[in-house]
Design a protein around this motif. Structure first.
Motif, PDB file in Angstrom:
ATOM      1  N   LEU A  80      -8.681  19.309  -7.464  1.00  0.00           N
ATOM      2  CA  LEU A  80      -8.837  20.027  -8.724  1.00  0.00           C
ATOM      3  C   LEU A  80      -8.422  19.158  -9.904  1.00  0.00           C
ATOM      4  O   LEU A  80      -9.052  19.192 -10.968  1.00  0.00           O
ATOM      5  N   GLU A  81      -7.372  18.385  -9.711  1.00  0.00           N
ATOM      6  CA  GLU A  81      -6.890  17.491 -10.780  1.00  0.00           C
ATOM      7  C   GLU A  81      -7.941  16.473 -11.138  1.00  0.00           C
ATOM      8  O   GLU A  81      -8.168  16.168 -12.315  1.00  0.00           O
ATOM      9  N   ARG A  82      -8.611  15.956 -10.113  1.00  0.00           N
ATOM     10  CA  ARG A  82      -9.639  14.951 -10.352  1.00  0.00           C
ATOM     11  C   ARG A  82     -10.812  15.542 -11.142  1.00  0.00           C
ATOM     12  O   ARG A  82     -11.374  14.882 -12.011  1.00  0.00           O
TER      13      ARG A  82
ATOM     14  N   LYS B 160       0.848  -1.183   0.000  1.00  0.00           N
ATOM     15  CA  LYS B 160       0.000   0.000   0.000  1.00  0.00           C
ATOM     16  C   LYS B 160       0.890   1.242   0.000  1.00  0.00           C
ATOM     17  O   LYS B 160       1.726   1.411   0.874  1.00  0.00           O
ATOM     18  N   ASP B 161       0.677   2.080  -1.005  1.00  0.00           N
ATOM     19  CA  ASP B 161       1.507   3.269  -1.148  1.00  0.00           C
ATOM     20  C   ASP B 161       0.657   4.348  -1.813  1.00  0.00           C
ATOM     21  O   ASP B 161       0.262   4.218  -2.972  1.00  0.00           O
ATOM     22  N   LEU B 162       0.373   5.419  -1.091  1.00  0.00           N
ATOM     23  CA  LEU B 162      -0.519   6.446  -1.614  1.00  0.00           C
ATOM     24  C   LEU B 162       0.063   7.156  -2.831  1.00  0.00           C
ATOM     25  O   LEU B 162      -0.670   7.549  -3.739  1.00  0.00           O
ATOM     26  N   ALA B 163       1.379   7.341  -2.858  1.00  0.00           N
ATOM     27  CA  ALA B 163       1.990   7.989  -4.017  1.00  0.00           C
ATOM     28  C   ALA B 163       1.801   7.149  -5.276  1.00  0.00           C
ATOM     29  O   ALA B 163       1.484   7.679  -6.355  1.00  0.00           O
ATOM     30  N   LEU B 164       1.970   5.827  -5.151  1.00  0.00           N
ATOM     31  CA  LEU B 164       1.750   4.941  -6.289  1.00  0.00           C
ATOM     32  C   LEU B 164       0.278   4.919  -6.676  1.00  0.00           C
ATOM     33  O   LEU B 164      -0.066   4.880  -7.865  1.00  0.00           O
ATOM     34  N   LEU B 165      -0.590   4.946  -5.681  1.00  0.00           N
ATOM     35  CA  LEU B 165      -2.025   4.940  -5.948  1.00  0.00           C
ATOM     36  C   LEU B 165      -2.436   6.186  -6.736  1.00  0.00           C
ATOM     37  O   LEU B 165      -3.231   6.102  -7.684  1.00  0.00           O
ATOM     38  N   LEU B 166      -1.905   7.334  -6.345  1.00  0.00           N
ATOM     39  CA  LEU B 166      -2.225   8.574  -7.048  1.00  0.00           C
ATOM     40  C   LEU B 166      -1.731   8.531  -8.484  1.00  0.00           C
ATOM     41  O   LEU B 166      -2.442   8.962  -9.409  1.00  0.00           O
ATOM     42  N   GLN B 167      -0.534   8.001  -8.681  1.00  0.00           N
ATOM     43  CA  GLN B 167      -0.015   7.918 -10.040  1.00  0.00           C
ATOM     44  C   GLN B 167      -0.856   6.953 -10.875  1.00  0.00           C
ATOM     45  O   GLN B 167      -1.102   7.213 -12.062  1.00  0.00           O
ATOM     46  N   ARG B 168      -1.327   5.858 -10.269  1.00  0.00           N
ATOM     47  CA  ARG B 168      -2.188   4.935 -11.016  1.00  0.00           C
ATOM     48  C   ARG B 168      -3.499   5.608 -11.386  1.00  0.00           C
ATOM     49  O   ARG B 168      -4.020   5.398 -12.486  1.00  0.00           O
ATOM     50  N   ALA B 169      -4.034   6.426 -10.476  1.00  0.00           N
ATOM     51  CA  ALA B 169      -5.261   7.158 -10.783  1.00  0.00           C
ATOM     52  C   ALA B 169      -5.066   8.059 -12.001  1.00  0.00           C
ATOM     53  O   ALA B 169      -5.927   8.139 -12.890  1.00  0.00           O
ATOM     54  N   ARG B 170      -3.930   8.749 -12.030  1.00  0.00           N
ATOM     55  CA  ARG B 170      -3.652   9.648 -13.153  1.00  0.00           C
ATOM     56  C   ARG B 170      -3.547   8.886 -14.469  1.00  0.00           C
ATOM     57  O   ARG B 170      -4.081   9.302 -15.496  1.00  0.00           O
ATOM     58  N   ILE B 171      -2.825   7.754 -14.421  1.00  0.00           N
ATOM     59  CA  ILE B 171      -2.639   6.970 -15.648  1.00  0.00           C
ATOM     60  C   ILE B 171      -3.980   6.413 -16.126  1.00  0.00           C
ATOM     61  O   ILE B 171      -4.281   6.427 -17.332  1.00  0.00           O
ATOM     62  N   ALA B 172      -4.800   5.944 -15.194  1.00  0.00           N
ATOM     63  CA  ALA B 172      -6.125   5.440 -15.567  1.00  0.00           C
ATOM     64  C   ALA B 172      -6.965   6.542 -16.201  1.00  0.00           C
ATOM     65  O   ALA B 172      -7.695   6.315 -17.172  1.00  0.00           O
ATOM     66  N   SER B 173      -6.848   7.748 -15.673  1.00  0.00           N
ATOM     67  CA  SER B 173      -7.580   8.884 -16.246  1.00  0.00           C
ATOM     68  C   SER B 173      -7.105   9.183 -17.660  1.00  0.00           C
ATOM     69  O   SER B 173      -7.906   9.395 -18.573  1.00  0.00           O
ATOM     70  N   TRP B 174      -5.765   9.202 -17.862  1.00  0.00           N
ATOM     71  CA  TRP B 174      -5.220   9.466 -19.203  1.00  0.00           C
ATOM     72  C   TRP B 174      -5.663   8.382 -20.187  1.00  0.00           C
ATOM     73  O   TRP B 174      -5.854   8.668 -21.370  1.00  0.00           O
TER      74      TRP B 174
ATOM     75  N   ALA C  85     -12.071   5.470  -8.575  1.00  0.00           N
ATOM     76  CA  ALA C  85     -11.904   4.586  -7.418  1.00  0.00           C
ATOM     77  C   ALA C  85     -10.596   4.888  -6.698  1.00  0.00           C
ATOM     78  O   ALA C  85     -10.552   4.968  -5.463  1.00  0.00           O
ATOM     79  N   ASP C  86      -9.530   5.078  -7.460  1.00  0.00           N
ATOM     80  CA  ASP C  86      -8.234   5.372  -6.841  1.00  0.00           C
ATOM     81  C   ASP C  86      -8.210   6.765  -6.224  1.00  0.00           C
ATOM     82  O   ASP C  86      -7.669   6.966  -5.129  1.00  0.00           O
ATOM     83  N   TYR C  87      -8.798   7.736  -6.916  1.00  0.00           N
ATOM     84  CA  TYR C  87      -8.862   9.082  -6.341  1.00  0.00           C
ATOM     85  C   TYR C  87      -9.656   9.074  -5.035  1.00  0.00           C
ATOM     86  O   TYR C  87      -9.292   9.761  -4.068  1.00  0.00           O
ATOM     87  N   ASN C  88     -10.740   8.297  -4.992  1.00  0.00           N
ATOM     88  CA  ASN C  88     -11.550   8.226  -3.767  1.00  0.00           C
ATOM     89  C   ASN C  88     -10.744   7.685  -2.596  1.00  0.00           C
ATOM     90  O   ASN C  88     -10.815   8.202  -1.475  1.00  0.00           O
ATOM     91  N   VAL C  89      -9.994   6.630  -2.845  1.00  0.00           N
ATOM     92  CA  VAL C  89      -9.174   6.050  -1.777  1.00  0.00           C
ATOM     93  C   VAL C  89      -8.115   7.049  -1.335  1.00  0.00           C
ATOM     94  O   VAL C  89      -7.893   7.251  -0.129  1.00  0.00           O
ATOM     95  N   TYR C  90      -7.471   7.680  -2.302  1.00  0.00           N
ATOM     96  CA  TYR C  90      -6.415   8.637  -1.974  1.00  0.00           C
ATOM     97  C   TYR C  90      -6.965   9.797  -1.157  1.00  0.00           C
ATOM     98  O   TYR C  90      -6.414  10.161  -0.108  1.00  0.00           O
ATOM     99  N   LEU C  91      -8.048  10.385  -1.617  1.00  0.00           N
ATOM    100  CA  LEU C  91      -8.609  11.548  -0.922  1.00  0.00           C
ATOM    101  C   LEU C  91      -9.266  11.165   0.389  1.00  0.00           C
ATOM    102  O   LEU C  91      -9.418  12.001   1.287  1.00  0.00           O
ATOM    103  N   GLY C  92      -9.615   9.898   0.526  1.00  0.00           N
ATOM    104  CA  GLY C  92     -10.106   9.433   1.823  1.00  0.00           C
ATOM    105  C   GLY C  92      -9.019   9.483   2.879  1.00  0.00           C
ATOM    106  O   GLY C  92      -9.287   9.709   4.066  1.00  0.00           O
ATOM    107  N   GLN C  93      -7.772   9.306   2.445  1.00  0.00           N
ATOM    108  CA  GLN C  93      -6.643   9.368   3.362  1.00  0.00           C
ATOM    109  C   GLN C  93      -6.079  10.790   3.476  1.00  0.00           C
ATOM    110  O   GLN C  93      -5.566  11.176   4.521  1.00  0.00           O
TER     111      GLN C  93
END
Length: 206
Positions: free
Chosen positions: A203-205, A163-177, A186-194
């Motif tokens: 804003l990025e989301r 579990k790594d929030l930095a990796l999770l955020l990067q995965r969210a970005r890649i999924a968005s692209w 789903a990844d943004y929700n988990v990240y922003l929950g923490q």
């Protein structure tokens, strides 16, 4: 621990004044300059050393690596050219291959970087975990769906075991692209929950 780079440089410059023929002192000066972030100064000292010792393979590689860390594209282009020439003469030097992969990635040469990273990992499977995220970054920079999908697979495998929030955020970005909106959400929700107060991510989301 604070390092006295200025003191070390003064000592080395005095030593060089006393022994101007001692080329190795130039290497030590270059190392200190690189450590304190003076990449231009370090490169200049490596060049002086190589003018005296042109066959020193390690110094050739150190010069190329120092240039590759520069913010200036012309220096990184020179680094890539030096590394390519170095590899042509020394094809077994996998450390130079990895250095060129990174340089190509920083230069935005996705195809070249991916080819070098893949070759390096094929030759050094024990280093895959250490290098694979760098490959994922290079893949993500292309913004092409096959590359983004491969990058996501790398992040999926890494996040399945850690579990790594930095990796999770990067995965969210890649999924968005990649256009995978539900995965990204789903990844943004988990990240922003923490980390609910990171307004830049909100804003990025969008």
């Amino acid at each position: 621990v604070a390092r006295d780079y200025d003191g070390a440089l003064r000592w080395l410059e005095e030593a060089l004044t006393k022994e101007p023929g001692e080329a190795r002192i130039l290497l030590e000066i270059a190392t200190v300059l690189a450590a304190r972030g003076d990449l231009d100064g370090a490169a200049a000292q490596y060049r002086k050393y190589l003018a005296r010792q042109p066959d020193d393979l390690e110094a050739q590689l150190w010069l190329a690596q120092t240039l590759s860390w520069s913010k200036e594209r012309r220096h990184r282009d020179e680094a890539e050219a030096l590394l390519t020439a170095f590899l042509a003469a020394n094809p077994g030097r996998h450390d130079a291959l990895l250095a060129r992969a990174r340089t190509r990635s920083w230069n935005g040469d996705v195809r070249g970087a991916v080819a070098d990273f893949d070759t390096y990992m094929d030759r050094h499977p024990e280093r895959r975990d250490a290098v694979e995220l760098e490959l994922a970054v290079a893949l993500a920079a292309s913004k092409e769906l096959p590359d983004l999908t491969r990058a996501l697979a790398i992040y999926d495998a890494r996040l399945a075991t850690k579990k790594d929030l930095a990796l999770l955020l990067q995965r969210a970005r890649i999924a968005s692209w990649a256009g995978f909106a539900e995965r990204a959400d789903a990844d943004y929700n988990v990240y922003l929950g923490q980390r609910p107060y990171e307004h830049g991510v909100i804003l990025e989301r969008g």
